[in-house]
Scaffold this motif. Sequence first.
Motif, PDB file in Angstrom:
ATOM      1  N   LEU A  15      40.740  -6.922 -28.574  1.00  0.00           N
ATOM      2  CA  LEU A  15      39.334  -7.298 -28.734  1.00  0.00           C
ATOM      3  C   LEU A  15      39.203  -8.723 -29.276  1.00  0.00           C
ATOM      4  O   LEU A  15      38.358  -9.494 -28.808  1.00  0.00           O
ATOM      5  CB  LEU A  15      38.623  -6.311 -29.663  1.00  0.00           C
ATOM      6  N   ASP A  16      40.046  -9.073 -30.241  1.00  0.00           N
ATOM      7  CA  ASP A  16      40.008 -10.425 -30.827  1.00  0.00           C
ATOM      8  C   ASP A  16      40.376 -11.485 -29.802  1.00  0.00           C
ATOM      9  O   ASP A  16      39.710 -12.515 -29.687  1.00  0.00           O
ATOM     10  CB  ASP A  16      40.952 -10.522 -32.029  1.00  0.00           C
ATOM     11  N   GLN A  17      41.452 -11.236 -29.043  1.00  0.00           N
ATOM     12  CA  GLN A  17      41.895 -12.210 -28.037  1.00  0.00           C
ATOM     13  C   GLN A  17      40.845 -12.370 -26.937  1.00  0.00           C
ATOM     14  O   GLN A  17      40.582 -13.475 -26.478  1.00  0.00           O
ATOM     15  CB  GLN A  17      43.237 -11.797 -27.453  1.00  0.00           C
ATOM     16  N   PHE A  18      40.253 -11.273 -26.524  1.00  0.00           N
ATOM     17  CA  PHE A  18      39.191 -11.312 -25.515  1.00  0.00           C
ATOM     18  C   PHE A  18      38.002 -12.116 -26.043  1.00  0.00           C
ATOM     19  O   PHE A  18      37.439 -12.949 -25.335  1.00  0.00           O
ATOM     20  CB  PHE A  18      38.772  -9.885 -25.153  1.00  0.00           C
ATOM     21  N   GLY A  19      37.660 -11.887 -27.316  1.00  0.00           N
ATOM     22  CA  GLY A  19      36.550 -12.610 -27.933  1.00  0.00           C
ATOM     23  C   GLY A  19      36.792 -14.105 -28.017  1.00  0.00           C
ATOM     24  O   GLY A  19      35.864 -14.905 -27.892  1.00  0.00           O
ATOM     25  N   THR A  27      29.197  -3.390 -23.143  1.00  0.00           N
ATOM     26  CA  THR A  27      29.669  -2.065 -23.552  1.00  0.00           C
ATOM     27  C   THR A  27      29.959  -2.071 -25.053  1.00  0.00           C
ATOM     28  O   THR A  27      30.568  -3.014 -25.561  1.00  0.00           O
ATOM     29  CB  THR A  27      30.956  -1.698 -22.775  1.00  0.00           C
ATOM     30  N   ARG A  28      29.535  -1.026 -25.717  1.00  0.00           N
ATOM     31  CA  ARG A  28      29.857  -0.911 -27.145  1.00  0.00           C
ATOM     32  C   ARG A  28      31.373  -0.817 -27.300  1.00  0.00           C
ATOM     33  O   ARG A  28      32.039  -0.132 -26.523  1.00  0.00           O
ATOM     34  CB  ARG A  28      29.211   0.336 -27.731  1.00  0.00           C
ATOM     35  N   ASP A  34      33.048   2.451 -27.047  1.00  0.00           N
ATOM     36  CA  ASP A  34      33.045   3.111 -25.736  1.00  0.00           C
ATOM     37  C   ASP A  34      34.054   2.522 -24.753  1.00  0.00           C
ATOM     38  O   ASP A  34      34.134   2.966 -23.607  1.00  0.00           O
ATOM     39  CB  ASP A  34      31.637   3.042 -25.113  1.00  0.00           C
ATOM     40  N   LEU A  35      34.807   1.508 -25.177  1.00  0.00           N
ATOM     41  CA  LEU A  35      35.786   0.876 -24.296  1.00  0.00           C
ATOM     42  C   LEU A  35      37.015   1.767 -24.132  1.00  0.00           C
ATOM     43  O   LEU A  35      37.602   2.203 -25.124  1.00  0.00           O
ATOM     44  CB  LEU A  35      36.209  -0.487 -24.851  1.00  0.00           C
ATOM     45  N   GLY A  36      37.391   2.028 -22.890  1.00  0.00           N
ATOM     46  CA  GLY A  36      38.557   2.860 -22.612  1.00  0.00           C
ATOM     47  C   GLY A  36      39.802   2.028 -22.375  1.00  0.00           C
ATOM     48  O   GLY A  36      39.775   0.789 -22.440  1.00  0.00           O
TER      49      GLY A  36
END
Length: 113
Positions: A13-17, A63-64, A67-69
């Motif tokens: 999540l951090d890298q994507f952000g 997407t919250r 809720d990420l798969g």
Amino acid sequence: MSGKHDEERQETLDQFGEAVNMTAGELEKWLKTDESREVGQKDGGGESTGHASGRRIVELLRTRKADLGDGDLAHMRKVSCYVRRHVEQRPEGDVTDTRWRYSLMNWGHDPGK
């Protein structure tokens, strides 16, 4: 869930952000432009890989996190790796109107920001 799984998830999540610096609205608007559709690798002459990825990124941004798969996280890792590699290939000079920048923007990263 294990602590290691949680750490890996947060790292993704951090890298994507960090990689994706466009909002869902900005990216959605960009993907409607001719410049967006003209760049990228196309398999069979249809939509480019990056353009399709951009549409998926818009969904991910909306997407919250809870809720990420696993499939979502896998795509987020792919996006982060692509952006990191592509940024390193920055051409000389003004990149404002270049295929390099347009391609990155399809992946949610505007190097002009």
